[in-house]
Write a protein that holds these residues in place. Structure first.
Motif, mmCIF file in Angstrom:
data_model
loop_
_atom_site.group_PDB
_atom_site.id
_atom_site.type_symbol
_atom_site.label_atom_id
_atom_site.label_comp_id
_atom_site.label_asym_id
_atom_site.label_seq_id
_atom_site.Cartn_x
_atom_site.Cartn_y
_atom_site.Cartn_z
ATOM 1 N N ASP A 6 -36.374 -13.880 -14.875
ATOM 2 C CA ASP A 6 -37.685 -14.471 -14.587
ATOM 3 C C ASP A 6 -38.232 -14.002 -13.248
ATOM 4 O O ASP A 6 -39.412 -14.176 -12.960
ATOM 5 C CB ASP A 6 -37.589 -15.996 -14.575
ATOM 6 C CG ASP A 6 -37.216 -16.562 -15.935
ATOM 7 O OD1 ASP A 6 -37.388 -15.852 -16.946
ATOM 8 O OD2 ASP A 6 -36.745 -17.719 -15.978
ATOM 9 N N TYR A 7 -37.383 -13.418 -12.417
ATOM 10 C CA TYR A 7 -37.776 -12.993 -11.075
ATOM 11 C C TYR A 7 -37.991 -11.482 -10.989
ATOM 12 O O TYR A 7 -38.009 -10.918 -9.911
ATOM 13 C CB TYR A 7 -36.718 -13.453 -10.056
ATOM 14 C CG TYR A 7 -36.560 -14.954 -10.087
ATOM 15 C CD1 TYR A 7 -37.418 -15.771 -9.378
ATOM 16 C CD2 TYR A 7 -35.574 -15.548 -10.861
ATOM 17 C CE1 TYR A 7 -37.303 -17.147 -9.423
ATOM 18 C CE2 TYR A 7 -35.445 -16.922 -10.911
ATOM 19 C CZ TYR A 7 -36.314 -17.713 -10.192
ATOM 20 O OH TYR A 7 -36.205 -19.073 -10.250
ATOM 21 N N GLU A 8 -38.172 -10.850 -12.136
ATOM 22 C CA GLU A 8 -38.465 -9.419 -12.168
ATOM 23 C C GLU A 8 -39.972 -9.203 -12.090
ATOM 24 O O GLU A 8 -40.743 -9.914 -12.726
ATOM 25 C CB GLU A 8 -37.941 -8.785 -13.458
ATOM 26 C CG GLU A 8 -36.512 -8.375 -13.372
ATOM 27 C CD GLU A 8 -36.083 -7.541 -14.562
ATOM 28 O OE1 GLU A 8 -36.930 -7.131 -15.393
ATOM 29 O OE2 GLU A 8 -34.876 -7.302 -14.662
ATOM 30 N N ILE A 9 -40.339 -8.219 -11.310
ATOM 31 C CA ILE A 9 -41.742 -7.838 -11.194
ATOM 32 C C ILE A 9 -41.872 -6.412 -11.713
ATOM 33 O O ILE A 9 -41.247 -5.492 -11.174
ATOM 34 C CB ILE A 9 -42.229 -7.925 -9.730
ATOM 35 C CG1 ILE A 9 -42.147 -9.370 -9.241
ATOM 36 C CG2 ILE A 9 -43.646 -7.389 -9.606
ATOM 37 C CD1 ILE A 9 -42.512 -9.551 -7.786
ATOM 38 N N GLY A 10 -42.637 -6.247 -12.777
ATOM 39 C CA GLY A 10 -42.866 -4.917 -13.343
ATOM 40 C C GLY A 10 -43.825 -4.144 -12.448
ATOM 41 O O GLY A 10 -44.991 -4.498 -12.329
ATOM 42 N N ILE A 11 -43.335 -3.095 -11.813
ATOM 43 C CA ILE A 11 -44.158 -2.357 -10.847
ATOM 44 C C ILE A 11 -44.777 -1.097 -11.429
ATOM 45 O O ILE A 11 -45.708 -0.541 -10.853
ATOM 46 C CB ILE A 11 -43.339 -1.988 -9.591
ATOM 47 C CG1 ILE A 11 -42.128 -1.150 -9.961
ATOM 48 C CG2 ILE A 11 -42.939 -3.242 -8.846
ATOM 49 C CD1 ILE A 11 -41.397 -0.568 -8.779
ATOM 50 N N ALA A 12 -44.281 -0.648 -12.571
ATOM 51 C CA ALA A 12 -44.745 0.635 -13.116
ATOM 52 C C ALA A 12 -46.214 0.592 -13.519
ATOM 53 O O ALA A 12 -46.949 1.569 -13.317
ATOM 54 C CB ALA A 12 -43.884 1.024 -14.315
ATOM 55 N N LYS A 13 -46.683 -0.508 -14.075
ATOM 56 C CA LYS A 13 -48.055 -0.582 -14.585
ATOM 57 C C LYS A 13 -49.018 -1.261 -13.624
ATOM 58 O O LYS A 13 -50.177 -1.462 -13.966
ATOM 59 C CB LYS A 13 -48.051 -1.322 -15.916
ATOM 60 C CG LYS A 13 -47.265 -0.598 -16.982
ATOM 61 C CD LYS A 13 -47.267 -1.348 -18.275
ATOM 62 C CE LYS A 13 -46.425 -0.592 -19.309
ATOM 63 N NZ LYS A 13 -46.356 -1.298 -20.571
ATOM 64 N N LEU A 14 -48.562 -1.605 -12.426
ATOM 65 C CA LEU A 14 -49.440 -2.273 -11.460
ATOM 66 C C LEU A 14 -50.390 -1.284 -10.801
ATOM 67 O O LEU A 14 -50.028 -0.146 -10.522
ATOM 68 C CB LEU A 14 -48.613 -2.963 -10.366
ATOM 69 C CG LEU A 14 -47.782 -4.168 -10.773
ATOM 70 C CD1 LEU A 14 -47.013 -4.696 -9.565
ATOM 71 C CD2 LEU A 14 -48.655 -5.260 -11.343
ATOM 72 N N SER A 15 -51.586 -1.733 -10.558
ATOM 73 C CA SER A 15 -52.549 -0.888 -9.842
ATOM 74 C C SER A 15 -52.285 -0.982 -8.340
ATOM 75 O O SER A 15 -51.595 -1.883 -7.870
ATOM 76 C CB SER A 15 -53.975 -1.350 -10.166
ATOM 77 O OG SER A 15 -54.148 -2.687 -9.759
ATOM 78 N N ASN A 16 -52.838 -0.047 -7.598
ATOM 79 C CA ASN A 16 -52.644 -0.005 -6.143
ATOM 80 C C ASN A 16 -53.578 -1.010 -5.465
ATOM 81 O O ASN A 16 -54.701 -0.691 -5.103
ATOM 82 C CB ASN A 16 -52.902 1.405 -5.604
ATOM 83 C CG ASN A 16 -51.845 2.379 -6.043
ATOM 84 O OD1 ASN A 16 -50.744 1.985 -6.394
ATOM 85 N ND2 ASN A 16 -52.180 3.655 -6.035
ATOM 86 N N ASN A 108 -39.608 6.604 -11.083
ATOM 87 C CA ASN A 108 -39.563 6.147 -12.472
ATOM 88 C C ASN A 108 -38.980 4.737 -12.626
ATOM 89 O O ASN A 108 -38.757 4.290 -13.742
ATOM 90 C CB ASN A 108 -38.792 7.136 -13.347
ATOM 91 C CG ASN A 108 -37.363 7.325 -12.881
ATOM 92 O OD1 ASN A 108 -36.948 6.769 -11.876
ATOM 93 N ND2 ASN A 108 -36.614 8.125 -13.622
ATOM 94 N N THR A 109 -38.749 4.015 -11.538
ATOM 95 C CA THR A 109 -38.267 2.633 -11.595
ATOM 96 C C THR A 109 -39.363 1.757 -12.191
ATOM 97 O O THR A 109 -40.511 1.783 -11.752
ATOM 98 C CB THR A 109 -37.890 2.128 -10.184
ATOM 99 O OG1 THR A 109 -36.890 2.984 -9.640
ATOM 100 C CG2 THR A 109 -37.373 0.711 -10.235
ATOM 101 N N GLN A 110 -39.002 0.988 -13.210
ATOM 102 C CA GLN A 110 -39.979 0.191 -13.948
ATOM 103 C C GLN A 110 -40.206 -1.200 -13.360
ATOM 104 O O GLN A 110 -41.324 -1.695 -13.385
ATOM 105 C CB GLN A 110 -39.529 0.045 -15.406
ATOM 106 C CG GLN A 110 -39.429 1.357 -16.151
ATOM 107 C CD GLN A 110 -40.785 2.020 -16.284
ATOM 108 O OE1 GLN A 110 -41.754 1.400 -16.715
ATOM 109 N NE2 GLN A 110 -40.869 3.282 -15.908
ATOM 110 N N ALA A 111 -39.123 -1.841 -12.856
ATOM 111 C CA ALA A 111 -39.242 -3.226 -12.383
ATOM 112 C C ALA A 111 -38.310 -3.462 -11.206
ATOM 113 O O ALA A 111 -37.294 -2.785 -11.041
ATOM 114 C CB ALA A 111 -38.914 -4.189 -13.508
ATOM 115 N N ILE A 112 -38.662 -4.449 -10.396
ATOM 116 C CA ILE A 112 -37.858 -4.865 -9.243
ATOM 117 C C ILE A 112 -37.520 -6.340 -9.443
ATOM 118 O O ILE A 112 -38.409 -7.163 -9.665
ATOM 119 C CB ILE A 112 -38.644 -4.715 -7.917
ATOM 120 C CG1 ILE A 112 -39.081 -3.282 -7.693
ATOM 121 C CG2 ILE A 112 -37.868 -5.255 -6.748
ATOM 122 C CD1 ILE A 112 -37.956 -2.338 -7.369
ATOM 123 N N ASN A 113 -36.240 -6.673 -9.346
ATOM 124 C CA ASN A 113 -35.818 -8.066 -9.415
ATOM 125 C C ASN A 113 -35.667 -8.579 -7.988
ATOM 126 O O ASN A 113 -34.846 -8.065 -7.217
ATOM 127 C CB ASN A 113 -34.503 -8.198 -10.184
ATOM 128 C CG ASN A 113 -34.191 -9.629 -10.517
ATOM 129 O OD1 ASN A 113 -34.424 -10.527 -9.723
ATOM 130 N ND2 ASN A 113 -33.669 -9.837 -11.710
#
Length: 181
Positions: A6-16, A108-113
């Motif tokens: 639940d504490y993962e943040i998907g960073i790959a698709k986030l805008s700047n 290429n890292t998709q998410a950060i926990n």
């Protein structure tokens, strides 16, 4: 560990730009890390992620209470905490920890926990001496009373000719050694 997803943040698709997240840290969160230091708690973590082309900056604002064990009486008590911290992640060739508050990840890292970061920042904000609030008040009162009390002094202010008295009171065997110079 399922709860920590639940504490993962998907960073790959986030805008700047800046993104805001809110997390509740309850007893289930603290149970995932064991009950060695923090027995439980009820905290709210506001996380602001500032994403740019080459850097992710996390600003943590964590407020609430954690349940601790008193070092003196072994009673459980709630301790209020207010924690602010900043954590940065930059992009590079490999995953590495460059400093305590700076990591490097591959593009290429998709998410950060961030669960471990939240727990670590809370743990660092805990007092070294975990005392129940009633002992904290007693200790503060004792410190106020002890401030004006002189426990020991090796200096006698009434004797101003201290150096002269020391020469007369020396052991005569030392006088023979002084003459060797």
């Amino acid at each position: 560990m399922k709860k920590l997803r639940d504490y993962e943040i998907g960073i790959a698709k986030l805008s700047n730009r800046k993104h805001k997240y809110e997390f509740q840290l309850d007893d289930a969160f603290f149970e995932e890390f064991g009950k060695d230091i923090i027995l439980g708690g009820n905290m709210k973590a506001d996380v602001e992620l500032d994403k740019t082309e080459s850097l992710l900056t996390f600003h943590f604002d964590i407020k609430g209470q954690v349940r601790l064990t008193c070092d003196r009486s072994l009673e459980e008590f709630d301790h209020p905490l207010d924690v602010q911290a900043t954590f940065r992640i930059k992009y590079g060739d490999e995953n590495a920890e460059l400093a305590d508050d700076l990591w490097q990840i591959t593009p290429n890292t998709q998410a950060i926990n961030i669960a471990q970061h939240l727990y670590d920042y809370i743990g660092l904000a805990l007092p070294m001496k975990k005392l129940h609030p009633r002992f904290v008040e007693e200790e503060a009162d004792e410190e106020e009373d002890d401030r004006d009390i002189l426990i020991y002094s090796s200096r006698d202010d009434s004797d101003t000719d201290e150096d002269e008295d020391d020469e007369d009171d020396t052991d005569p065997r030392w006088d023979a050694l002084r003459n060797l110079n």
